[in-house]
Design an enzyme around this catalytic site. Sequence first.
Site, PDB file in Angstrom:
ATOM      1  N   CYS A   1      -0.943  -1.883   2.675  1.00  0.00           N
ATOM      2  CA  CYS A   1      -0.383  -2.452   3.908  1.00  0.00           C
ATOM      3  C   CYS A   1      -1.070  -1.913   5.158  1.00  0.00           C
ATOM      4  CB  CYS A   1       1.114  -2.195   3.994  1.00  0.00           C
ATOM      5  SG  CYS A   1       1.514  -0.446   4.105  1.00  0.00           S
TER       6      CYS A   1
ATOM      7  N   CYS B   1       6.362   0.402   8.466  1.00  0.00           N
ATOM      8  CA  CYS B   1       7.555  -0.430   8.373  1.00  0.00           C
ATOM      9  C   CYS B   1       8.826   0.424   8.488  1.00  0.00           C
ATOM     10  CB  CYS B   1       7.549  -1.171   7.045  1.00  0.00           C
ATOM     11  SG  CYS B   1       7.768  -0.061   5.653  1.00  0.00           S
TER      12      CYS B   1
ATOM     13  N   CYS C   1       6.580   2.509  -0.015  1.00  0.00           N
ATOM     14  CA  CYS C   1       6.561   3.083   1.338  1.00  0.00           C
ATOM     15  C   CYS C   1       6.982   4.551   1.309  1.00  0.00           C
ATOM     16  CB  CYS C   1       7.486   2.302   2.254  1.00  0.00           C
ATOM     17  SG  CYS C   1       7.247   0.514   2.168  1.00  0.00           S
TER      18      CYS C   1
HETATM   19 FE1  FES Z   1       3.561  -0.224   4.648  1.00  0.00          FE
HETATM   20 FE2  FES Z   1       6.096   0.046   4.133  1.00  0.00          FE
HETATM   21  S1  FES Z   1       4.996  -1.805   4.203  1.00  0.00           S
HETATM   22  S2  FES Z   1       4.636   1.593   4.411  1.00  0.00           S
END
Ligand code: FES
Length: 127
Positions: free
Chosen positions: A33, A58, A102
Amino acid sequence: MYNEKVMKEFISPSNVGEVKNANAVGEVGNASCGDIMKISMRIENGIIEEVKFQTYGCAAAVATSSIATKMIKGKTIDEALAITNQEVVEELGGLPAQKIHCSVLAEGAIKAAIKNYLENYKMGNNA
Ligand code: FES
């Protein structure tokens, strides 16, 4: 999607920022991400006296960072190293399955910071 505890940690996280005179700094990124987490600590006599984080990520990343810093503050290096991302998730009361990755950032940043401390400061330089 998130439980109440996760939302609380996300909306008003603890220990945000950078520790002044930090002697342990760790930064990790999530390749999928692109989110980044940085943890800084002041370690004295093997105890994590101060710890703060900066997360560009996030809600789950912010919440896990916040709770993880609270879990390790005042702990020994060994105790902090033993904390797993599953324990961080449990402390938060769970995360949606697609958000478990995450929580790995917090565990990784803690380990990276302590590694940085052990490599750079433990040999009587600054600790
Ligand atoms: Fe990247 Fe949660 S979507 S750390």
